[in-house]
Design a protein around this motif. Sequence first.
Motif, mmCIF file in Angstrom:
data_model
loop_
_atom_site.group_PDB
_atom_site.id
_atom_site.type_symbol
_atom_site.label_atom_id
_atom_site.label_comp_id
_atom_site.label_asym_id
_atom_site.label_seq_id
_atom_site.Cartn_x
_atom_site.Cartn_y
_atom_site.Cartn_z
ATOM 1 N N UNK A 56 0.834 -0.728 0.005
ATOM 2 C CA UNK A 56 -0.155 0.172 -0.047
ATOM 3 C C UNK A 56 0.434 1.385 0.124
ATOM 4 N N UNK A 57 1.786 1.548 0.354
ATOM 5 C CA UNK A 57 2.804 2.342 0.379
ATOM 6 C C UNK A 57 4.078 2.171 -0.591
ATOM 7 N N UNK A 58 4.379 0.905 -0.998
ATOM 8 C CA UNK A 58 5.697 0.899 -1.461
ATOM 9 C C UNK A 58 5.632 1.759 -3.030
ATOM 10 N N UNK A 59 7.332 2.966 -2.993
ATOM 11 C CA UNK A 59 6.700 3.291 -4.127
ATOM 12 C C UNK A 59 7.589 2.763 -5.162
ATOM 13 N N UNK A 60 7.821 1.795 -5.497
ATOM 14 C CA UNK A 60 8.115 0.858 -6.088
ATOM 15 C C UNK A 60 7.414 0.939 -7.437
ATOM 16 N N UNK A 61 6.252 0.808 -6.784
ATOM 17 C CA UNK A 61 4.441 0.385 -7.303
ATOM 18 C C UNK A 61 4.037 1.657 -8.155
ATOM 19 N N UNK A 62 3.422 1.410 -9.136
ATOM 20 C CA UNK A 62 2.626 2.541 -10.225
ATOM 21 C C UNK A 62 0.980 2.234 -9.515
ATOM 22 N N UNK A 63 -0.127 2.932 -9.646
ATOM 23 C CA UNK A 63 -0.964 2.799 -8.906
ATOM 24 C C UNK A 63 -2.106 1.888 -9.605
ATOM 25 N N UNK A 64 -2.039 1.258 -10.257
ATOM 26 C CA UNK A 64 -2.884 0.800 -11.154
ATOM 27 C C UNK A 64 -1.997 -1.186 -10.671
ATOM 28 N N UNK A 65 -1.083 -1.305 -10.202
ATOM 29 C CA UNK A 65 -0.159 -2.679 -10.724
ATOM 30 C C UNK A 65 -0.921 -3.091 -8.774
ATOM 31 N N UNK A 66 -0.599 -1.454 -8.023
ATOM 32 C CA UNK A 66 -0.663 -1.549 -6.508
ATOM 33 C C UNK A 66 -2.185 -2.470 -6.459
ATOM 34 N N UNK A 67 -3.021 -1.259 -6.803
ATOM 35 C CA UNK A 67 -4.503 -1.675 -6.635
ATOM 36 C C UNK A 67 -4.518 -3.315 -6.892
ATOM 37 N N UNK A 94 8.858 -15.791 -4.779
ATOM 38 C CA UNK A 94 7.863 -14.467 -4.323
ATOM 39 C C UNK A 94 7.034 -15.566 -3.451
ATOM 40 N N UNK A 95 6.818 -14.598 -1.905
ATOM 41 C CA UNK A 95 5.630 -14.890 -1.377
ATOM 42 C C UNK A 95 5.212 -13.384 -0.788
ATOM 43 N N UNK A 96 3.478 -14.392 -0.277
ATOM 44 C CA UNK A 96 2.703 -12.910 -0.596
ATOM 45 C C UNK A 96 2.242 -13.286 0.201
ATOM 46 N N UNK A 97 2.250 -12.039 1.372
ATOM 47 C CA UNK A 97 2.146 -11.814 2.641
ATOM 48 C C UNK A 97 0.321 -11.576 2.759
ATOM 49 N N UNK A 98 -0.648 -11.607 3.376
ATOM 50 C CA UNK A 98 -1.507 -10.771 3.488
ATOM 51 C C UNK A 98 -1.301 -9.830 4.564
ATOM 52 N N UNK A 99 -0.458 -9.797 5.442
ATOM 53 C CA UNK A 99 -0.301 -8.813 6.378
ATOM 54 C C UNK A 99 0.902 -7.479 5.964
ATOM 55 N N UNK A 100 1.130 -6.448 6.511
ATOM 56 C CA UNK A 100 2.016 -5.642 6.116
ATOM 57 C C UNK A 100 3.426 -6.809 7.002
ATOM 58 N N UNK A 101 4.548 -6.730 6.322
ATOM 59 C CA UNK A 101 5.782 -7.223 7.381
ATOM 60 C C UNK A 101 7.027 -6.572 7.983
ATOM 61 N N UNK A 102 7.175 -6.391 9.036
ATOM 62 C CA UNK A 102 8.166 -6.192 9.632
ATOM 63 C C UNK A 102 9.759 -6.638 9.040
ATOM 64 N N UNK A 103 9.880 -6.701 8.394
ATOM 65 C CA UNK A 103 10.937 -7.595 8.160
ATOM 66 C C UNK A 103 11.574 -9.147 8.158
ATOM 67 N N UNK A 104 12.197 -9.694 8.344
ATOM 68 C CA UNK A 104 12.882 -11.240 8.761
ATOM 69 C C UNK A 104 13.908 -11.037 9.348
#
Length: 147
Positions: A56-67, A94-104
Amino acid sequence: MRRCGVRAAQDLVAAVQRQASHTRRRGRSHPGTGPGREVVAQAASARRQITVRDVGTATVFDEAPRQAILQTGSRAAHSVPLITVKGHVLGMVSSHHGHPLHGFSRLQLAALQQTGTDVGRWLSWHWDTVVLDALERLHVQAVGACR
């Protein structure tokens, strides 16, 4: 000498070899498709793990891919390159997570890196031995059956 489709068999083997070669090259040159491919491409080109802590806040994504990613229920992602001994990237996991990550933790990142290296080396070995040997055997059998 028995007449048979030697040329047809040779054409089949050549086609299989071309497809296998194309598939292998494609894995390197097209690191991902669909939303999120930017992160996968970045991890592949850098040959390192990438964590997107919050889609939701990552700058690597444009808005359409983010949504599009958020609509799937993914809020975070982590990509690990599969690297050969020579440093070539064969693919990504790649793994996808249903919640924001704090890191590994460092230990988790090291284990993921080792897994990516082990899998990349195995895939490379498998291609260079098992797949090519099987194609060669198929060719020999096809040509030998027609003699």
